[in-house]
Design an enzyme around this catalytic site. Structure first.
Site, PDB file in Angstrom:
ATOM      1  N   ASN A 294     -64.134  32.411 -61.168  1.00 12.63           N
ATOM      2  CA  ASN A 294     -65.507  32.915 -61.151  1.00 12.63           C
ATOM      3  C   ASN A 294     -65.655  33.914 -62.291  1.00 12.63           C
ATOM      4  O   ASN A 294     -64.777  34.742 -62.500  1.00 12.63           O
ATOM      5  CB  ASN A 294     -65.815  33.597 -59.819  1.00 12.63           C
TER       6      ASN A 294
ATOM      7  N   ASP B 275     -53.784  34.739 -51.496  1.00 12.36           N
ATOM      8  CA  ASP B 275     -55.037  35.464 -51.291  1.00 12.36           C
ATOM      9  C   ASP B 275     -55.001  36.078 -49.887  1.00 12.36           C
ATOM     10  O   ASP B 275     -54.560  35.426 -48.937  1.00 12.36           O
ATOM     11  CB  ASP B 275     -56.217  34.496 -51.431  1.00 12.36           C
TER      12      ASP B 275
ATOM     13  N   HIS C 178     -58.125  30.661 -58.706  1.00 11.41           N
ATOM     14  CA  HIS C 178     -57.803  30.302 -57.338  1.00 11.41           C
ATOM     15  C   HIS C 178     -57.166  28.917 -57.345  1.00 11.41           C
ATOM     16  O   HIS C 178     -57.678  28.013 -58.006  1.00 11.41           O
ATOM     17  CB  HIS C 178     -59.068  30.226 -56.478  1.00 11.41           C
TER      18      HIS C 178
ATOM     19  N   HIS D   3     -58.927  35.783 -62.727  1.00 10.21           N
ATOM     20  CA  HIS D   3     -57.994  35.144 -61.813  1.00 10.21           C
ATOM     21  C   HIS D   3     -58.450  33.720 -61.521  1.00 10.21           C
ATOM     22  O   HIS D   3     -59.631  33.412 -61.560  1.00 10.21           O
ATOM     23  CB  HIS D   3     -57.829  35.933 -60.518  1.00 10.21           C
TER      24      HIS D   3
ATOM     25  N   GLY E  59     -70.136  34.838 -59.046  1.00 13.99           N
ATOM     26  CA  GLY E  59     -69.415  35.089 -57.803  1.00 13.99           C
ATOM     27  C   GLY E  59     -68.138  35.882 -57.964  1.00 13.99           C
ATOM     28  O   GLY E  59     -67.366  36.015 -57.006  1.00 13.99           O
TER      29      GLY E  59
END
Length: 113
Positions: A88, A33, A103, A101, A94
């Site tokens: 999200n 990220d 995280h 995707h 969010g």
């Protein structure tokens, strides 16, 4: 693989935008990220454009199984023994980039909820 021309992550998959890739196969791409929220912060995406969990269908079962099984392998390759996985869904959830995707967050002990 379908692509959405205005999608940031589709552009990364297409090689139009650079990313620090840590894993890829025919279906998935994992990269760091650019605004990390933890010592290790990776994003794991399907190469095919899917907006979010709300857009999944039963035909995506194999892809999602593959993605879920790869998450701990990708984390382990980065030296993580414990990690947090977050996705999200939608503006209210969010989501900021509308390409599904996951995280992977890890490193130092993460705070609880």
């Amino acid at each position: 693989m379908s692509s959405h021309t205005d999608c940031l992550f589709c552009k990364i998959v297409a090689g139009e935008i650079p990313a620090k890739v840590v894993y890829q196969d025919e279906q998935l791409l994992a990269f760091h990220d650019i605004a990390p929220k933890a010592e290790t912060h990776l994003l794991v995406i399907p190469k095919r454009h899917i907006e979010n969990l709300n857009d999944l269908s039963h035909s995506d079962a194999e892809l999602m199984s593959h993605l879920m099984l790869k998450l701990p392998e990708i984390a382990a390759q980065q030296g993580l023994t414990g990690f947090r996985t977050i996705t999200n869904t939608g503006v209210e959830g969010g989501q900021e980039v509308f390409h599904m995707h996951f995280h992977i967050l890890g490193g130092k002990r993460l705070p609880g909820f």
